[in-house]
Scaffold this motif. Structure first.
Motif: not given
Length: 352
Positions: A26, A175-177, A212
């Motif tokens: 990132n 960490d992402s959804y 994910y």
């Protein structure tokens, strides 16, 4: 890339860097880029010094820059002697292009965005299995959450419950959804956001979410009803289901992508709801939850084995409610495989 005369390619999207290297990073506001050399099959990474060794441990040379240095100057040094550069133009800014033109005026720039994107269209067996596992987890999470969907619960209640069910599965990345839960009239918004709406008897409740798993996405939607719905909701549900099944039936190698969209769209139009089907029929999935191919009625590209995408027609009636049904499919050698298995017949969608 070499056969198109491109000597080097600069890649910036973190997911594309991951695709080529297996390195997930990132960048925040700092400059990060992967530099591919098509002539000698070599690559290097331009990185902030605080990310030192993230690439070298994988055998990839690093070009480091401190926070008080201009990273573009480091990149320009690495590009000396390059005559034709492919640039991921849908990621990098025009400012960078201006610096290239100013400092290396004889270097030709080519947009490599679609070239890179096309590489990700075709999934190998390992990638397909990861997406399939994400879809299996999606089935399980929905089954674990279903009984919580009832009058008196809110959209946020179900969003949190679904996230908890998904995140408890081994290998699921948190960490992402993406979890959309909408109830009542709010289901008429295909891209709405969860809020405090409390479900009532007779409501439609749409759950659209992605699991994910190991950096690969599934994407999924089911529309439930809290008790017997309004007859018009029943009608549009059955139309959408017929449209989705017709679209799935079209999927096989050698078929223009637009035929998948048109199979669904024509059924909805024939039923008199064409103006309320306001989006494409589907999109690719993989490292990103939305990627190529785009399944719409103008896409002349041909389906090929290894493509993975959603099929998700919908009807959305303003100030009333909507229905969408979504599954993930993979183009196989001889046809299609549907990766989701959760029921979608009308009667299975009615909750006590």
């Amino acid at each position: 890339m070499a056969d198109q005369g491109i000597e080097k390619v600069i890649v910036g999207k973190p997911l594309n860097i991951y695709y080529f290297t297996g390195i997930m990073i990132n960048p925040y506001e700092r400059f990060v880029a992967l530099l591919l050399d098509s002539k000698d099959d070599h690559c290097s990474m331009i990185l902030p010094s605080l990310e030192k060794e993230i690439a070298s441990v994988k055998g990839i040379p690093e070009i480091l820059h401190r926070d008080d240095e201009d990273p573009v100057l480091k990149l320009l040094e690495a590009l000396e002697g390059c005559n034709t550069l492919g640039v991921e133009m849908d990621y990098f800014s025009m400012k960078l292009g201006g610096q290239f033109n100013e400092q290396l005026p004889n270097m030709k720039l080519i947009d490599a965005s679609k070239l890179i994107g096309n590489l990700r269209i075709y999934k190998d067996q390992e990638e397909i299995e990861k997406i399939h596992q994400a879809a299996r987890y999606g089935d399980q999470a929905l089954d674990e959450t279903r009984d919580l969907i009832r009058a008196g619960r809110s959209e946020k209640d179900i969003q949190f419950a679904l996230f908890h069910a998904m995140s408890a599965k081994p290998g699921v990345v948190t960490d992402s959804y993406v979890i959309q839960v909408l109830g009542g009239e709010r289901t008429a918004n295909p891209h709405g956001f969860c809020a405090d709406y409390v479900f009532q008897k007779g409501d439609a409740v749409a759950l659209d979410y992605g699991v994910y798993y190991d950096r690969y996405w599934s994407d999924y939607c089911r529309t439930f009803f809290i008790g017997k719905p309004h007859p018009r909701l029943e009608t549009i549900y059955k139309i959408v289901l017929e449209a989705q099944l017709a679209a799935i039936e079209q999927v096989r190698p050698g078929i223009p992508i637009k035929k998948v969209d048109l199979a669904a769209r024509q059924i909805i139009e024939k039923a008199g709801f064409g103006e309320f089907f306001i989006h494409r029929t589907g999109h690719g999935i993989g490292l990103d939850i939305h990627e190529y191919p785009k399944v719409h009625q103008q896409n002349e590209d041909i389906l090929e084995e290894g493509m993975v995408f959603t099929i998700e027609p919908g009807i959305y009636l303003p100030q009333f409610g909507g229905v969408r049904i979504e599954d993930d499919v993979v183009v196989t050698k001889n046809g299609v495989q549907v990766l989701n298995s959760y029921p979608k017949d009308y009667h299975s969608m009615i909750l006590a």
